[in-house]
Design an enzyme around this catalytic site. Structure first.
Site, PDB file in Angstrom:
ATOM      1  N   GLN A 199       0.857  -1.181   0.000  1.00 51.23           N
ATOM      2  CA  GLN A 199       0.000   0.000   0.000  1.00 51.23           C
ATOM      3  C   GLN A 199       0.894   1.233   0.000  1.00 51.23           C
ATOM      4  O   GLN A 199       1.797   1.337   0.826  1.00 51.23           O
ATOM      5  CB  GLN A 199      -0.836  -0.062   1.287  1.00 51.23           C
ATOM      6  CG  GLN A 199      -1.266   1.260   1.867  1.00 51.23           C
ATOM      7  CD  GLN A 199      -2.591   1.682   1.323  1.00 51.23           C
ATOM      8  OE1 GLN A 199      -3.354   0.851   0.836  1.00 51.23           O
ATOM      9  NE2 GLN A 199      -2.890   2.944   1.392  1.00 51.23           N
ATOM     10  N   LEU A 200       0.679   2.155  -0.918  1.00 50.83           N
ATOM     11  CA  LEU A 200       1.500   3.368  -0.952  1.00 50.83           C
ATOM     12  C   LEU A 200       0.628   4.598  -1.076  1.00 50.83           C
ATOM     13  O   LEU A 200      -0.298   4.646  -1.871  1.00 50.83           O
ATOM     14  CB  LEU A 200       2.424   3.350  -2.164  1.00 50.83           C
ATOM     15  CG  LEU A 200       3.847   2.819  -2.059  1.00 50.83           C
ATOM     16  CD1 LEU A 200       4.606   3.230  -3.306  1.00 50.83           C
ATOM     17  CD2 LEU A 200       4.579   3.298  -0.823  1.00 50.83           C
ATOM     18  N   ARG A 201       0.958   5.610  -0.273  1.00 49.87           N
ATOM     19  CA  ARG A 201       0.293   6.911  -0.450  1.00 49.87           C
ATOM     20  C   ARG A 201       1.314   8.031  -0.414  1.00 49.87           C
ATOM     21  O   ARG A 201       0.980   9.202  -0.405  1.00 49.87           O
ATOM     22  CB  ARG A 201      -0.807   7.105   0.592  1.00 49.87           C
ATOM     23  CG  ARG A 201      -0.339   7.012   2.027  1.00 49.87           C
ATOM     24  CD  ARG A 201      -1.503   7.268   2.986  1.00 49.87           C
ATOM     25  NE  ARG A 201      -1.286   6.648   4.264  1.00 49.87           N
ATOM     26  CZ  ARG A 201      -1.211   7.326   5.427  1.00 49.87           C
ATOM     27  NH1 ARG A 201      -1.343   8.634   5.434  1.00 49.87           N
ATOM     28  NH2 ARG A 201      -1.028   6.694   6.555  1.00 49.87           N
ATOM     29  N   ASN A 202       2.601   7.643  -0.335  1.00 46.65           N
ATOM     30  CA  ASN A 202       3.703   8.603  -0.351  1.00 46.65           C
ATOM     31  C   ASN A 202       4.685   8.176  -1.431  1.00 46.65           C
ATOM     32  O   ASN A 202       4.611   7.058  -1.915  1.00 46.65           O
ATOM     33  CB  ASN A 202       4.402   8.610   1.011  1.00 46.65           C
ATOM     34  CG  ASN A 202       3.542   9.270   2.079  1.00 46.65           C
ATOM     35  OD1 ASN A 202       3.012  10.357   1.873  1.00 46.65           O
ATOM     36  ND2 ASN A 202       3.376   8.586   3.188  1.00 46.65           N
ATOM     37  N   GLY A 293       3.254  -2.130   7.570  1.00 48.02           N
ATOM     38  CA  GLY A 293       4.427  -1.555   8.226  1.00 48.02           C
ATOM     39  C   GLY A 293       4.050  -0.915   9.551  1.00 48.02           C
ATOM     40  O   GLY A 293       3.003  -1.198  10.122  1.00 48.02           O
ATOM     41  N   ARG A 294       4.943  -0.043   9.982  1.00 45.52           N
ATOM     42  CA  ARG A 294       4.733   0.643  11.242  1.00 45.52           C
ATOM     43  C   ARG A 294       3.616   1.671  11.057  1.00 45.52           C
ATOM     44  O   ARG A 294       3.594   2.406  10.086  1.00 45.52           O
ATOM     45  CB  ARG A 294       6.053   1.335  11.590  1.00 45.52           C
ATOM     46  CG  ARG A 294       6.132   1.924  12.950  1.00 45.52           C
ATOM     47  CD  ARG A 294       7.544   2.500  13.124  1.00 45.52           C
ATOM     48  NE  ARG A 294       7.660   3.216  14.378  1.00 45.52           N
ATOM     49  CZ  ARG A 294       7.292   4.471  14.533  1.00 45.52           C
ATOM     50  NH1 ARG A 294       6.792   5.153  13.522  1.00 45.52           N
ATOM     51  NH2 ARG A 294       7.432   5.063  15.711  1.00 45.52           N
ATOM     52  N   ASP A 295       2.679   1.698  11.996  1.00 41.82           N
ATOM     53  CA  ASP A 295       1.590   2.686  12.012  1.00 41.82           C
ATOM     54  C   ASP A 295       0.835   2.736  10.676  1.00 41.82           C
ATOM     55  O   ASP A 295       0.589   3.806  10.131  1.00 41.82           O
ATOM     56  CB  ASP A 295       2.136   4.071  12.379  1.00 41.82           C
ATOM     57  CG  ASP A 295       1.023   5.032  12.825  1.00 41.82           C
ATOM     58  OD1 ASP A 295      -0.037   4.548  13.275  1.00 41.82           O
ATOM     59  OD2 ASP A 295       1.216   6.260  12.711  1.00 41.82           O
ATOM     60  N   HIS A 296       0.470   1.577  10.160  1.00 41.25           N
ATOM     61  CA  HIS A 296      -0.242   1.491   8.874  1.00 41.25           C
ATOM     62  C   HIS A 296      -1.563   2.274   8.949  1.00 41.25           C
ATOM     63  O   HIS A 296      -2.354   2.069   9.857  1.00 41.25           O
ATOM     64  CB  HIS A 296      -0.533   0.010   8.551  1.00 41.25           C
ATOM     65  CG  HIS A 296      -1.142  -0.213   7.199  1.00 41.25           C
ATOM     66  ND1 HIS A 296      -0.403  -0.607   6.112  1.00 41.25           N
ATOM     67  CD2 HIS A 296      -2.413  -0.076   6.763  1.00 41.25           C
ATOM     68  CE1 HIS A 296      -1.202  -0.712   5.057  1.00 41.25           C
ATOM     69  NE2 HIS A 296      -2.422  -0.405   5.422  1.00 41.25           N
TER      70      HIS A 296
END
Ligand SMILES: [Zn+2]
Length: 420
Positions: A199-202, A293-296
């Site tokens: 999942q990517l938003r950055n 990942g961390r804090d998804h």
């Protein structure tokens, strides 16, 4: 025979609600004659996801009992696992004017596009604070997801929908935007059985690239799945993010192990609950794993860094076929001399760099988004250990474009020459 995970729900088949051909033409004509209910950005994204089968097996916006089941027990009345309610709200006046069983047209409030026809089966009110406390673990109005729920109108409308449009996603994001059936066809053609969704938003930096590579080591391939829906102001737009991924994949991956895709949802920032929703719709896309990942899907400090890992152990066995690939915070460590994570690297000191981005001392290279933006806008070198030069060049170009626009605006205002 496909070995990909089956879609979510008892029937194990995709249920796209999008009409096509003659049926679509007729439905569009009909929609123009019906009462119109405006959809917010979140509701429009949810309608499209139902349209393309991403939210299989939902058949429409949730009833009161499904809302409550989803909020409190993460399950609908028929037992189907669902971690975040999918609802539609209308003003009391709008709701009062609709008869039971009446068809209404759902219209995207931003574009005016007819999104769907809904047969209204139920009208109900909800306890918004309960929803927020259960789903977001807070009712703090500063939380962007809470703010959206609290801004919903007085009455929820429930009922089956037929979807008429995917908005401009297929054209604006041609080649990236995909329906679940498209993604499954690509994976099958490649002969993949197991697929990890990233999942990517950055923008994709080295820490994300490392996650993708770890995933490729244990699955047949990675699906870099970008959010194309609404983000927070200041986030990098999808087209720039796509260019960054292309640059990385072409230069540093075996391209046959990577598929890029995009989906139309807005972020809810619901942390652990949203991680479950992200896994659920990735199951519909054919992904056996979701990298968590961390804090998804978190925002601020509302969630513990690994709450989104833990929740996968708390849901009933078999609730989801798609499993979490749990990853710690990843980074380059100069003392390890390689990419590492909090789980593997014993060097707790942060790396110190000089003004030219050269290594001075310490181990872990952790750059905040703010620090990175500063380096980019001041033309300071960004270490290749953090982000490859090809990606940095794309981001510099993006920020340079922004600055030009800001300058143009300021100039216009200063001279009084402001166009209407
Ligand atoms: Zn280390």
């Amino acid at each position: 025979m496909s070995q990909l995970v089956t879609p979510h729900g008892k029937e194990k088949v995709l249920k796209p609600l999008l009409l096509e051909g003659e049926e679509l033409t007729e439905a569009k004509k009909k929609a123009a004659t019906l009462k119109k209910i405006p959809l917010t950005s979140r509701e429009t994204g949810d309608a499209i996801m139902m349209g393309i089968g991403g939210f299989t097996p939902l058949e429409g916006f949730m009833s009161h009992d499904d809302w409550k089941g989803s909020v409190v027990d993460m399950a609908m009345t028929d037992g189907t696992f669902w971690p975040i309610p999918v609802t539609l709200s209308a003003s009391k006046d709008q709701a009062d004017a609709i008869g039971s069983g009446e068809e209404v047209a759902l219209v995207d409030e931003e574009t005016g596009e007819f999104m769907a026809i809904m047969t209204v089966a139920e009208k109900y009110t909800i306890d918004k604070v309960l929803e927020c406390k259960e789903v977001f673990k807070t009712d703090d109005m500063e939380h962007p997801g809470v703010a959206v729920v609290m801004a919903q109108k007085e009455v929820n409308l429930a009922g089956p929908i037929k979807v008429l449009s995917e908005l401009n996603f297929p054209t604006e994001f041609a080649g990236i935007y995909q329906r679940p059936a498209d993604a499954r066809a690509i994976f099958e053609e490649k002969g993949w059985n197991t697929v990890a969704a990233l999942q990517l938003r950055n923008p994709m930096h080295q820490s994300h690239a490392y996650l993708a590579k770890v995933a490729i080591e244990v699955t047949d391939g990675v699906y870099i799945h970008q959010l194309l829906g609404a983000l927070k102001p200041g986030d990098i737009p999808a087209d720039t993010r796509v260019k960054c991924i292309d640059a990385l994949v072409q230069n540093y991956f075996r391209p046959e192990r990577v598929v890029q895709g995009g989906y139309p949802l807005d972020m809810r920032y619901a942390g652990p609950r949203e991680a479950l929703l992200h896994a659920l719709f990735r199951q519909n896309y054919g992904c056996s794993h979701l990298i968590v990942g961390r804090d998804h899907a978190g925002v601020g400090d509302y969630y513990g860094p690994f709450d989104a890992h833990k929740i996968f152990d708390e849901i009933p066995m078999g609730a989801l076929l798609t499993q979490a690939l749990k990853m710690d915070w990843t980074f380059h460590c100069y003392q390890c001399g390689e990419m590492a994570s909090m789980k593997t690297c014993p060097h707790s000191e942060k790396a110190v760099l000089d003004d030219d981005g050269n290594y001075v001392s310490g181990g872990r290279l952790l750059l905040s988004g703010t620090a990175l933006r500063k380096m980019l806008s001041e033309e300071k070198p960004v270490p290749a250990e953090f982000s490859k030069p090809e990606v940095v060049a794309i981001l510099r170009e993006f920020y340079a474009g922004l600055e030009e626009k800001v300058e143009v605006k300021l100039h216009g205002a200063a001279t009084g020459d402001v166009k209407k």
